[in-house]
Design a protein around this motif. Structure first.
Motif, PDB file in Angstrom:
ATOM      1  N   CYS A 542      43.808  51.873 -12.012  1.00  0.00           N
ATOM      2  CA  CYS A 542      42.759  52.000 -11.001  1.00  0.00           C
ATOM      3  C   CYS A 542      41.624  52.833 -11.586  1.00  0.00           C
ATOM      4  N   GLN A 544      39.496  54.511 -10.078  1.00  0.00           N
ATOM      5  CA  GLN A 544      39.265  55.707  -9.277  1.00  0.00           C
ATOM      6  C   GLN A 544      40.348  56.746  -9.480  1.00  0.00           C
ATOM      7  N   HIS A 563      47.129  54.418  -4.143  1.00  0.00           N
ATOM      8  CA  HIS A 563      46.531  55.689  -3.726  1.00  0.00           C
ATOM      9  C   HIS A 563      45.339  55.461  -2.830  1.00  0.00           C
ATOM     10  N   CYS A 564      44.423  54.599  -3.295  1.00  0.00           N
ATOM     11  CA  CYS A 564      43.132  54.517  -2.612  1.00  0.00           C
ATOM     12  C   CYS A 564      42.862  53.135  -2.047  1.00  0.00           C
ATOM     13  N   TYR A 566      42.138  50.451  -3.766  1.00  0.00           N
ATOM     14  CA  TYR A 566      41.316  49.633  -4.646  1.00  0.00           C
ATOM     15  C   TYR A 566      42.063  48.348  -5.002  1.00  0.00           C
TER      16      TYR A 566
END
Ligand code: ADP
Ligand code: ZN
Length: 820
Positions: A542, A544, A563-564, A566
C-alpha cells in the motif's frame, strides 16, 4: 454559599478546567455535574460543573450563562472517575468527559426562548441587541439558543436575553427533546398454511415466467424450512425480492414479520436449552465462588475478583447471579463484553433473565437510540447495561456490580486518543461507587493474573468445563478438548503441499460424515494472500501504509489494504522489474473456503471474516446460520475467539498457529497464547466431545506447547520470568510515545529532539531504573500516508516523568498493549 464553580469546557483544543462565577438567579438550581453554557473567548460553549469553590484562581471570572439540562449529566463519581482517568492516562480532562457524554447530547440539549406576548410595546430602554432579538423571536415564534447564535455572530445576545427574561418580556426553558425511539428490527418470513395448501398454490403464483419462478422458489424454500427465516436467506435461496414476499403474504400463504433483532436470530437454538425461567443449580465450584461474591455485596470494602475459569466453566452464570443480587438490593449492574455482535449468546442469556430491564449499547445504535438509552439509564429505568467498553459510562445512579467478561480482550483498550484501559477504569469506578467488581476470563492477561497473585485482587477458580445445558440437567463436567499438534514441516517432507495436513483432512471428513460441525481458524486477516512478482520477489504494498496488499478473488481480483482501505486492480506487470509473473501467495480465509469446497463438495461452508461482515447485521446472520446448522464448516478469523458456545462443533482446525508469534513486541506471545486457547475452547462444548488440530511450523515453541495443553499456569510462569528479566509489565511500566508525520525526516527529527529532552530529564531526576528505548521507526512504519516513529519509557513510574510536559502532536500511551 455557592459563588464560583470549576468547569470543564467542551472545547476540543483546550485541555483545561476554568473557573466561572455563579450568577444569583442560577445559584438555587445549579449543582455538580450540570451541563451549562459559558462564555469562552468569543464563543459560548458547553461545559460541566466539576465542583464549587470559594476562591477562583483568577481575579476576573465570567458568569455562567445557562443551565442546559435540569438534571446533571454526570454523577459526582463519574467526575471523580474522569479526573482519575485524565491523570492516569495523561489525557485532557475535557476529552475524557466528552467520551462519557452521549454524542447526541450536544445537539439535543439547549435553552428555548419565546416572547410572552405578541402585543408588546417596544420600550425605549431596549438596546439594539434586545430589539433585534425580540423582533427575531416575534417573527419566528420560539427559537433555541443555538439557532439564535446563527443570527448573532460574535454578539453576546444572552445577557440581553436575560434582561428581557427578568423583565417578563421573554420566557425561557431548558429543552432536551426525547429522541424518537427506533428499535432495530429484522424481517422474517414463515409459511402460514398447511403444506398441501401451499403445494396447491405453487403453480399459479405469477403472471410472467420470471415472477412465477421466483415466487414458487421462495414458497418451496419456506415449505422446506417451516420455521421462520430471515428474509435475506429467502432472497439468497430463491432469487426473489421483497415485493414477491409481500404478494405471498397478501395472499395469506406466508407471514412476514419484523422481529426485534436481539430477540431473533439465535432464539430457536436457545429455546431448546435454557428456558428463560430455568435457572441452573450451581456446581460445587461455582457455589464456592458465589459464596465469596455474595459476601462482598454486604461488605463495605472488598477486593476486585478475578474469575479465572476455563472456557465453558460457567462464568457467565455467575455474572448473572451477581447482577440479580445487585438488582435485588435496588441497584444496577454494568456488564462489559468485548463486542455485542460477537457475543450474542451472552447477551441473550441476560435478556432472558432480566426481561425488559436490559439496556444494550452497541455500535449499530443510532445517535438517538444511544442518547435514549443514556437517558433511561440516568433515570434508573434500566437495571442492567450490557455493552462494550463505552458502556462503562452509562450514568446509572446506584451501581451495585460491574462485571467484565473476557477481561483479557484487546477491545477493552481504546487504541485511539484518549487512550485508556476500560478494565482498569472499571475497577477504579467500582471502587469509587462501592460496587462489586468481577473480571472473568479463561486467559487473563499476565498483569491481571499477577494482580491476583500479589493480593490486589481475589482469584476465584473454575477449573472444569460444564456440558452445555442443552443436553444435561443436572450439570455434568467435560474435559477440555485434546489438541494434536501437527508439524507442517513433516507434511511438506511427506509430499503434502496442501494447506491441510492429512490428519486435519481425515478429521474434517469424519466430522462431516457424523453430521457435526467444524471450525477452521486463521489467526488474523493479515495472513491473507500477499501478491508478489515471481521474477524479482517484489511484494505489492500500500502506498499509504507500506503494508502488503491482500488479494481478493471475490472482489474481481482486487488488491486491498486492510489498514486504510486503499484498493487497486491486480497489475499485469511488476512495478519493479516489469515481469509478468505476478502471483498471490499465502493463506486467506477465501482460500481456505475454496479448498474445503473443492475437497468436500457436499459441505456447506460459511466464511466469517472482515470481508463478509462489512454488511449491516452480518455477524448475526452468519452466526445464527451456523448455530442453527445451516452450514457445516465455519471458516473465520479472530472473531471466533470471543466466547461462542456451539454444541455441535466437535472439530476446531487451527490452520496456521504461528502467525504473530515472531513479532518484535513484548506482548505478542501473550496475544497468541490467548487466541489459540480461546479458539481451542470452541470445540467439545457438549457430550459429543471434540478435538482440536493445530498446524504449525514451530511445534516446539513454548507458546504452542502451552496452548496445546490448555496450560495457562505453565505459560504464565514462563512468560512471567521472561518479563521479569526484561523489566516489562508487571515488573516495570511502559509509556509509549508516537509521532506521525507525512515527511519521514520531520517525524524522525521531532522524535530525536523529544527523546533528547526526555533523556536529560530522566538523568536530572536521577531515575537510574528508567530506560528510554528508541527513537525508532515503528514496526508498522507507515499508516495512512504518515510515517510513525516512537520512543518507549520503561521503569517503575514513567508517567511521572511526563507529567506537566508539553507533548503537542504526540500520541502518548500509558501501559500500551503493543509496541508495534
Ligand atoms: P463460560 O462463561 O465460563 O464460558 P457459561 O456460563 O457459558 O461458561 O457455561 C457454559 C455452559 O454451561 C452454558 O451452556 C451454560 O448454560 C451451562 N451452565 C453453566 N452453569 C451451569 C450449571 N450450574 N448447571 C448446568 N449448566 C450450567
Ligand atoms: Zn493503506
Amino acid at each position: 454559599m455557592k459563588s464560583f464553580a470549576q468547569i470543564a469546557v467542551n472545547v476540543p483544543s483546550v485541555a483545561g478546567v476554568f473557573d466561572y462565577a455563579i450568577p444569583e438567579d442560577l445559584a438555587g438550581s445549579i449543582g455538580i455535574g450540570h451541563l451549562v453554557i459559558v462564555p469562552f473567548s468569543k464563543q459560548t460553549v458547553q461545559g460541566v460543573i466539576l465542583r464549587f469553590i470559594d476562591q477562583p484562581s483568577v481575579a476576573d471570572t465570567k458568569d455562567i450563562l445557562e443551565i442546559v439540562d435540569p438534571d446533571p449529566v454526570l454523577t459526582s463519581t463519574q467526575i471523580a472517575l474522569a479526573e482519575w482517568m485524565a491523570e492516569a492516562t495523561l489525557s485532557p480532562l475535557a476529552a475524557i468527559i466528552n467520551m462519557m457524554l452521549p454524542a447526541g447530547l450536544n445537539q439535543q440539549a439547549d435553552v428555548q426562548y419565546s416572547v410572552t406576548s405578541n402585543h408588546l410595546s417596544v420600550s425605549s430602554e431596549f438596546g439594539q441587541v434586545q430589539f433585534r432579538l425580540l423582533k427575531l423571536l416575534q417573527e419566528r415564534g420560539s427559537l433555541r439558543g443555538r439557532q439564535i447564535d446563527t443570527h448573532f455572530r460574535n454578539v453576546d445576545w444572552r445577557k440581553s436575553a436575560e434582561w428581557l427574561v427578568r423583565g417578563g418580556v421573554l420566557a425561557k426553558k431548558s429543552v432536551l427533546p426525547p429522541p424518537r425511539v427506533r428499535s432495530k428490527y429484522i424481517r422474517v418470513a414463515q409459511l402460514a398454511v398447511p403444506l398441501e395448501e401451499a403445494v396447491a398454490a405453487l403453480p399459479n403464483l405469477g403472471t410472467t415466467e420470471a415472477t412465477q419462478k421466483r415466487r414458487s422458489a421462495a414458497l418451496r424454500y419456506l415449505m422446506r424450512e417451516l420455521d421462520e427465516v430471515n428474509v435475506s436467506w429467502v432472497y439468497a435461496e430463491s432469487g426473489c425480492n421483497l415485493p414477491d414476499l409481500q404478494l405471498l403474504a397478501e395472499r395469506g400463504q406466508i407471514v412476514l414479520r419484523e422481529n426485534e433483532i436481539w430477540r431473533d436470530p439465535l432464539e430457536r437454538v436457545e429455546r431448546r436449552g435454557i428456558e428463560s425461567s430455568a435457572i441452573p443449580i450451581l456446581t460445587p465450584e461455582q457455589a464456592r465462588a458465589w459464596e465469596k461474591i455474595h459476601l462482598a455485596f454486604s461488605q463495605s470494602t472488598h477486593l476486585p475478583f478475578l474469575l479465572h475459569g476455563v472456557t465453558g466453566s460457567g462464568k457467565t452464570e455467575l455474572y448473572i447471579r451477581a447482577a440479580e443480587e445487585s438488582v435485588r438490593r435496588g441497584k444496577q449492574a454494568i456488564i462489559l463484553v468485548p463486542e455485542i455482535a460477537l457475543t450474542p449468546q451472552t447477551v441473550r442469556r441476560f435478556l432472558a433473565r432480566f426481561p425488559g430491564q436490559v439496556g444494550l449499547i452497541h455500535s449499530k445504535l443510532s445517535e438517538g437510540e444511544r442518547y435514549d438509552t443514556w437517558r433511561r439509564a440516568r433515570a434508573g429505568l434500566l437495571k442492567v447495561i450490557i455493552g462494550p467498553r463505552s458502556a462503562l459510562f452509562a450514568p446509572l445512579p446506584h451501581i451495585g456490580l460491574i462485571a467484565v467478561d473476557e477481561c483479557h480482550d484487546g477491545s477493552y483498550y481504546q487504541s485511539e486518543p484518549p487512550f485508556y484501559h476500560a478494565v482498569e477504569a472499571a475497577k477504579t469506578y467500582a471502587r469509587l461507587v462501592g460496587a462489586v467488581f468481577i473480571m472473568g476470563s479463561a486467559t487473563p492477561s499476565i498483569v491481571q493474573r499477577w494482580g491476583a497473585d500479589t493480593g490486589e485482587s481475589a482469584r476465584l477458580d473454575l477449573p472444569r468445563r460444564i456440558a452445555s445445558a442443552q443436553e444435561t440437567k443436572p450439570h455434568q463436567h467435560l474435559d477440555l478438548p485434546p489438541v494434536s499438534v501437527i508439524d507442517m514441516r513433516e507434511e511438506l517432507k511427506a509430499g503434502n503441499r496442501g494447506i491441510f495436513s492429512r490428519d486435519l483432512l481425515q478429521a474434517l471428513g469424519d466430522t462431516l460424515n457424523r453430521g457435526e460441525q467444524a471450525i477452521l481458524f486463521l489467526n488474523r486477516r493479515g495472513t491473507a494472500t500477499y501478491v508478489f512478482c515471481r521474477d524479482c520477489g517484489y511484494a505489492l504494498k500500500c502506498p499509504q501504509c507500506d503494508t502488503p496488499l491482500t488479494f481478493h478473488i471475490e472482489e474481481k481480483e482486487r488488491l486491498i489494504c486492510h489498514h486504510c482501505g486503499y484498493t487497486r486492480q491486480k497489475p499485469g506487470k511488476c512495478p519493479e522489474c516489469g515481469g509478468t509473473q505476478i502471483r498471490e501467495y499465502g493463506l486467506g480465509s477465501e482460500r481456505v473456503e475454496t479448498e474445503v469446497g473443492n475437497l468436500f463438495p457436499g459441505a456447506r461452508v460459511l466464511r466469517w471474516d472482515w470481508e463478509t461482515t462489512r454488511q449491516k447485521d452480518a455477524h448475526e446472520i452468519i452466526l445464527s446460520h451456523f448455530a442453527s446448522h445451516r452450514a457445516d464448516v465455519l471458516v473465520g478469523t479472530q472473531m471466533l475467539a470471543k466466547g461462542l458456545d456451539l454444541p455441535l462443533v466437535t472439530l476446531v482446525g487451527i490452520v496456521l498457529a504461528d502467525v504473530g508469534l515472531n513479532l518484535p513486541d513484548p506482548f505478542s506471545a501473550e496475544r497468541v497464547f490467548q487466541v489459540l486457547t480461546q479458539v481451542a475452547g470452541r470445540a467439545g462444548r457438549s457430550l459429543r466431545g471434540g478435538q482440536v488440530i493445530l498446524q504449525t511450523f514451530q511445534p516446539e515453541h513454548p507458546v504452542i506447547q502451552a496452548a496445546s495443553k490448555h496450560d495457562y499456569t505453565g505459560f504464565y510462569q514462563q512468560e512471567l520470568e521472561r518479563r521479569r528479566a526484561l523489566g516489562y509489565p508487571p515488573f516495570g511500566r511502559l509509556v509509549r510515545l508516537e509521532y506521525r508525520h507525512r515527511e519521514n525526516e520531520l517525524a524522525e527529527a521531532e522524535t530525536r529532539k523529544t527523546a533528547g529532552r526526555l533523556k536529560s530529564r530522566i538523568e536530572a531526576q536521577g531515575r537510574t531504573q528508567t530506560t528510554l528505548v528508541g527513537p525508532v521507526p515503528c514496526f508498522f512504519s507507515k499508516l495512512r500516508g504518515e510515517n510513525r516513529w516512537q520512543i518507549a519509557l520503561r521503569g517503575p513510574n514513567p508517567v511521572e516523568i511526563l507529567q506537566g510536559q508539553r507533548l503537542d502532536g504526540w500520541r502518548v500511551e500509558v501501559d500500551p498493549t503493543s509496541l508495534l
